[in-house]
Design an enzyme around this catalytic site. Sequence first.
Site, PDB file in Angstrom:
ATOM      1  N   TYR A 131      47.203  31.613  36.456  1.00  0.00           N
ATOM      2  CA  TYR A 131      45.842  32.157  36.396  1.00  0.00           C
ATOM      3  C   TYR A 131      45.303  32.132  37.830  1.00  0.00           C
ATOM      4  CZ  TYR A 131      41.241  32.763  34.121  1.00  0.00           C
ATOM      5  OH  TYR A 131      40.020  33.232  33.711  1.00  0.00           O
ATOM      6  N   ARG A 184      39.421  46.655  39.579  1.00  0.00           N
ATOM      7  CA  ARG A 184      38.716  45.577  40.302  1.00  0.00           C
ATOM      8  C   ARG A 184      39.380  44.262  39.919  1.00  0.00           C
ATOM      9  NH1 ARG A 184      37.271  41.082  38.869  1.00  0.00           N
ATOM     10  NH2 ARG A 184      35.431  41.314  37.574  1.00  0.00           N
ATOM     11  N   LYS A 202      45.621  36.102  31.483  1.00  0.00           N
ATOM     12  CA  LYS A 202      44.556  35.822  30.503  1.00  0.00           C
ATOM     13  C   LYS A 202      45.184  35.490  29.149  1.00  0.00           C
ATOM     14  CE  LYS A 202      40.744  36.691  32.917  1.00  0.00           C
ATOM     15  NZ  LYS A 202      39.519  35.893  33.020  1.00  0.00           N
ATOM     16  N   GLU A 273      39.179  43.716  30.843  1.00  0.00           N
ATOM     17  CA  GLU A 273      39.211  42.774  31.967  1.00  0.00           C
ATOM     18  C   GLU A 273      39.366  43.516  33.290  1.00  0.00           C
ATOM     19  OE1 GLU A 273      39.128  39.245  31.178  1.00  0.00           O
ATOM     20  OE2 GLU A 273      38.595  39.224  33.301  1.00  0.00           O
ATOM     21  N   ASP A 274      38.540  43.152  34.225  1.00  0.00           N
ATOM     22  CA  ASP A 274      38.650  43.618  35.614  1.00  0.00           C
ATOM     23  C   ASP A 274      38.625  45.148  35.749  1.00  0.00           C
ATOM     24  OD1 ASP A 274      38.630  40.934  36.055  1.00  0.00           O
ATOM     25  OD2 ASP A 274      40.458  40.870  37.245  1.00  0.00           O
ATOM     26  N   ASP A 296      35.118  40.714  29.173  1.00  0.00           N
ATOM     27  CA  ASP A 296      35.110  39.310  29.593  1.00  0.00           C
ATOM     28  C   ASP A 296      34.299  39.106  30.875  1.00  0.00           C
ATOM     29  OD1 ASP A 296      35.978  36.607  29.712  1.00  0.00           O
ATOM     30  OD2 ASP A 296      37.551  37.182  31.118  1.00  0.00           O
ATOM     31  N   ASP A 297      34.407  40.044  31.814  1.00  0.00           N
ATOM     32  CA  ASP A 297      33.710  39.860  33.099  1.00  0.00           C
ATOM     33  C   ASP A 297      32.199  39.916  32.928  1.00  0.00           C
ATOM     34  OD1 ASP A 297      36.053  39.749  34.935  1.00  0.00           O
ATOM     35  OD2 ASP A 297      36.426  41.675  33.977  1.00  0.00           O
ATOM     36  N   ASN A 447      36.557  35.019  42.797  1.00  0.00           N
ATOM     37  CA  ASN A 447      37.982  34.677  42.815  1.00  0.00           C
ATOM     38  C   ASN A 447      38.764  35.709  43.616  1.00  0.00           C
ATOM     39  OD1 ASN A 447      37.679  32.524  40.903  1.00  0.00           O
ATOM     40  ND2 ASN A 447      37.368  34.068  39.334  1.00  0.00           N
ATOM     41  N   ASN A 492      34.434  29.123  35.329  1.00  0.00           N
ATOM     42  CA  ASN A 492      35.327  30.265  35.103  1.00  0.00           C
ATOM     43  C   ASN A 492      35.266  30.653  33.633  1.00  0.00           C
ATOM     44  OD1 ASN A 492      37.949  31.679  34.506  1.00  0.00           O
ATOM     45  ND2 ASN A 492      38.129  31.412  36.709  1.00  0.00           N
TER      46      ASN A 492
HETATM   47  N1  LIG Z   1      34.281  32.798  37.895  1.00  0.00           N
HETATM   48  C1  LIG Z   1      34.409  33.715  36.953  1.00  0.00           C
HETATM   49  O1  LIG Z   1      34.583  33.396  35.756  1.00  0.00           O
HETATM   50  C2  LIG Z   1      34.323  35.159  37.303  1.00  0.00           C
HETATM   51  C3  LIG Z   1      34.330  35.577  38.602  1.00  0.00           C
HETATM   52  N2  LIG Z   1      34.251  36.906  38.888  1.00  0.00           N
HETATM   53  C4  LIG Z   1      34.308  37.285  40.304  1.00  0.00           C
HETATM   54  O2  LIG Z   1      33.125  37.944  40.665  1.00  0.00           O
HETATM   55  C5  LIG Z   1      33.397  38.859  41.696  1.00  0.00           C
HETATM   56  C6  LIG Z   1      32.660  40.145  41.408  1.00  0.00           C
HETATM   57  O3  LIG Z   1      33.067  40.723  40.190  1.00  0.00           O
HETATM   58  P1  LIG Z   1      32.306  42.022  39.620  1.00  0.00           P
HETATM   59  O4  LIG Z   1      30.873  41.757  39.444  1.00  0.00           O
HETATM   60  O5  LIG Z   1      33.042  42.492  38.442  1.00  0.00           O
HETATM   61  O6  LIG Z   1      32.528  43.019  40.837  1.00  0.00           O
HETATM   62  P2  LIG Z   1      31.711  44.308  41.226  1.00  0.00           P
HETATM   63  O7  LIG Z   1      32.554  45.049  42.178  1.00  0.00           O
HETATM   64  O8  LIG Z   1      31.230  44.976  39.989  1.00  0.00           O
HETATM   65  O9  LIG Z   1      30.426  43.738  42.007  1.00  0.00           O
HETATM   66  C7  LIG Z   1      30.427  43.162  43.271  1.00  0.00           C
HETATM   67  C8  LIG Z   1      28.985  43.123  43.762  1.00  0.00           C
HETATM   68  O10 LIG Z   1      28.933  42.362  44.960  1.00  0.00           O
HETATM   69  C9  LIG Z   1      28.128  43.053  45.905  1.00  0.00           C
HETATM   70  N3  LIG Z   1      28.478  42.664  47.270  1.00  0.00           N
HETATM   71  C10 LIG Z   1      29.532  43.084  48.010  1.00  0.00           C
HETATM   72  N4  LIG Z   1      29.460  42.549  49.243  1.00  0.00           N
HETATM   73  C11 LIG Z   1      28.358  41.766  49.264  1.00  0.00           C
HETATM   74  C12 LIG Z   1      27.746  40.970  50.267  1.00  0.00           C
HETATM   75  N5  LIG Z   1      28.275  40.849  51.476  1.00  0.00           N
HETATM   76  N6  LIG Z   1      26.597  40.311  49.935  1.00  0.00           N
HETATM   77  C13 LIG Z   1      26.060  40.424  48.716  1.00  0.00           C
HETATM   78  N7  LIG Z   1      26.598  41.168  47.731  1.00  0.00           N
HETATM   79  C14 LIG Z   1      27.730  41.839  48.004  1.00  0.00           C
HETATM   80  C15 LIG Z   1      28.380  44.511  45.621  1.00  0.00           C
HETATM   81  O11 LIG Z   1      27.367  45.336  46.163  1.00  0.00           O
HETATM   82  C16 LIG Z   1      28.388  44.485  44.093  1.00  0.00           C
HETATM   83  O12 LIG Z   1      27.070  44.544  43.626  1.00  0.00           O
HETATM   84  C17 LIG Z   1      34.910  38.973  41.797  1.00  0.00           C
HETATM   85  O13 LIG Z   1      35.344  38.260  42.926  1.00  0.00           O
HETATM   86  C18 LIG Z   1      35.424  38.278  40.553  1.00  0.00           C
HETATM   87  O14 LIG Z   1      36.620  37.584  40.794  1.00  0.00           O
HETATM   88  C19 LIG Z   1      34.134  37.871  37.925  1.00  0.00           C
HETATM   89  C20 LIG Z   1      34.142  37.508  36.601  1.00  0.00           C
HETATM   90  C21 LIG Z   1      34.298  36.124  36.201  1.00  0.00           C
HETATM   91  C1  LIG Z   2      37.817  35.049  36.225  1.00  0.00           C
HETATM   92  C2  LIG Z   2      37.701  36.490  36.159  1.00  0.00           C
HETATM   93  O1  LIG Z   2      37.691  37.060  35.084  1.00  0.00           O
HETATM   94  C3  LIG Z   2      37.568  37.253  37.373  1.00  0.00           C
HETATM   95  O2  LIG Z   2      37.530  36.673  38.462  1.00  0.00           O
HETATM   96  O3  LIG Z   2      37.512  38.473  37.268  1.00  0.00           O
HETATM   97 MG   LIG Z   3      37.997  39.139  35.248  1.00  0.00          MG
END
Ligand SMILES: NC(=O)C1=CN([C@@H]2O[C@H](COP(=O)(O)OP(=O)(O)OC[C@H]3O[C@@H](n4cnc5c(N)ncnc54)[C@H](O)[C@@H]3O)[C@@H](O)[C@H]2O)C=CC1
Ligand SMILES: CC(=O)C(=O)O
Ligand SMILES: [Mg+2]
Length: 605
Positions: A131, A184, A202, A273-274, A296-297, A447, A492
């Site tokens: 993961y 993504r 996953k 997912e993603d 999930d996201d 991540n 997470n």
């Molecule tokens: N810990 C967890 O369980 C999860 C973590 N994530 C992580 O969240 C991140 C984003 O995922 P999504 O929202 O789906 O992506 P997304 O691409 O939909 O959104 C990213 C956002 O970040 C903004 N952004 C980019 N550069 C930036 C900066 N320098 N300052 C401020 N904002 C900025 C973009 O404008 C956009 O609004 C990924 O790295 C993913 O791995 C996502 C889902 C679950």
């Molecule tokens: C954990 C997860 O779903 C993500 O980083 O997109």
């Molecule tokens: Mg994800």
Amino acid sequence: MWRNIARSAAASSLRRSRRFSTAIPGPCIVHKRGADILHDPWFNKDTGFPLTERDRLGLRGLLPPRVISFEHQYARFMESYRSLEKNTLGQPDSVVSLAKWRILNRLHDRNETLYYRVLIDNIKDFAPIIYTPTVGLVCQNYSGLFRRPRGMYFSGKDKGEMMSMIYNWPAHQVDMIVITDGSRILGLGDLGVQGIGIPIGKLDMYVAAAGINPQRILPIMLDVGTNNQRLLEDRLYLGLRQPRLEGEEYLSVVDELMEAIFTRWPKAIVQFEDFQMKWAFETLQRYRKKFCMFNDDIQGTAGVALAGLLGTVRAQGRPLTDFVNQKIVVVGAGSAGIGVLNMAAQAASRIAGNTGASPNHQFYLLDKDGLITKERKNIDPAAAPFAKGPGEIEGLREGASLLEVVKKVKPHVLLGLSGVGGVFNEEVLKAMRESDSTKPAIFAMSNPTMNAECTAADAFKHAGENIVFASGSPFANVNLGNGKVGHVNQANNMYLFPGIGLGTLLAGAHFISDGMLQAAAECLASYMSDEETQNGILYPSIDSIRHITAEVGAAVLRAAVAEELAEGHGDVGPRELEHMSKEETVEYIIRNMWFPIYSPLVHEK
Ligand SMILES: NC(=O)C1=CN([C@@H]2O[C@H](COP(=O)(O)OP(=O)(O)OC[C@H]3O[C@@H](n4cnc5c(N)ncnc54)[C@H](O)[C@@H]3O)[C@@H](O)[C@H]2O)C=CC1
Ligand SMILES: CC(=O)C(=O)O
Ligand SMILES: [Mg+2]
């Protein structure tokens, strides 16, 4: 309901120590014989086939004569794993991680029973490999690492064929599907077909945490092309060499795949997912009432973050009603960040007793262009409810930088879902020292590790020792000196998606309601005791992931029953589900978890 949190938390440490029973395995019907069995990881036991079974299945002579027990095979694998660790000491992290992934992947491809047993027993060590973070590295290098296919691959070129293709999958029954279009992948961007590693990882968590039978899971890659120029030029790249399909063309391909899946397996649950943001929201809206699916996201992440946000209120020693007064800065206005704010806003309204007051008054949202206000041109409709009006934030302009926002707002919580490593830099973290909270919270949720908004060590160093810290990928606890330790939480969605899937499956619900998702989040929020939260421990250890999942699954199932969405599963009908107490529901969930032990194989033509 929020009132129950403290009460149920008190009993939770007791429940966590419960051991999982492993019933004597029933027979497993196999339609193959001889070498075909040895080459099928679902049935293969390697040297573990007893002599009588070797005779019955035509295996005699195809294996060395000595029979090795499951325990011995397990010990042998762990020995080779530990020597690999020793032999790779001092080598770069990426080399070591990929070597560890390879040895696990080889076992996965050969003998799933043994693979899932070592995964379940060593989840803390192995989750970071199968993961996040290593799965990210695997996706980046997937075309080069590819040896054997896993799951199904549909592409834009399969239009019109998907309904028949879905029948190529060898299992008659599929319970859980995770699907991506690779657009993504974590914070790594568009990885095209290489994103298949994510559904695989996953679903490994589904088996490990929720006990979904590995013969009933299906990872799916929907390859509609990639806009990643580097991949398009890579001679090893295994996906379609074309730009991504867009608009109606894209949607018609996803529609066809969803129809095909639910025609063959009407009771399956599909996790998206993603997907890049525009398609994440669009497909969720398009399918969530029609099929049993969730994103999930957007939805899993929101529940985990909400549990953490409520935990930070408890960490400050404040009542949960204080949640409505928390100032929360969310960095990243994508599918995850907006999903979190939507759920937090719903929780704030509920807690405020639906007074009609603006629930998002205390939320601040930033994207790559800084603070989002109502002056933002072409504002995304999903972000609009969280855009600040001119009067609301004196001294802060449209597009204000993160540092300006933190200095001005003095937030209780700084939460990153931006995908950008290091945006919580030294200055921003130091500014959090002026937070209005006695225990400011920093959630660097992006991540994999390289994309985390800050490291755990930097957070404690610059923002101070009294912070509460969580990250999306694991970091080690931080030694603060003088015998003190800065606790690192892993925020997470792995804490919720397995329970959402399992609870929905056993409820036999036809769609996943907001109430079911809310129940999952509340269950996680109530899992920790007051003492734990006050010590900065917001989430349980991943070692107890099966127990957490059983509790979350039961909460989801009971919510489905309460909303009259549960139609039952197998022999257990809706009436029986309705009559189960909370404890009986947890027991029912645990009884239905698959556990890896060798079953006697019975051949049937
Ligand atoms: N810990 C967890 O369980 C999860 C973590 N994530 C992580 O969240 C991140 C984003 O995922 P999504 O929202 O789906 O992506 P997304 O691409 O939909 O959104 C990213 C956002 O970040 C903004 N952004 C980019 N550069 C930036 C900066 N320098 N300052 C401020 N904002 C900025 C973009 O404008 C956009 O609004 C990924 O790295 C993913 O791995 C996502 C889902 C679950
Ligand atoms: C954990 C997860 O779903 C993500 O980083 O997109
Ligand atoms: Mg994800």
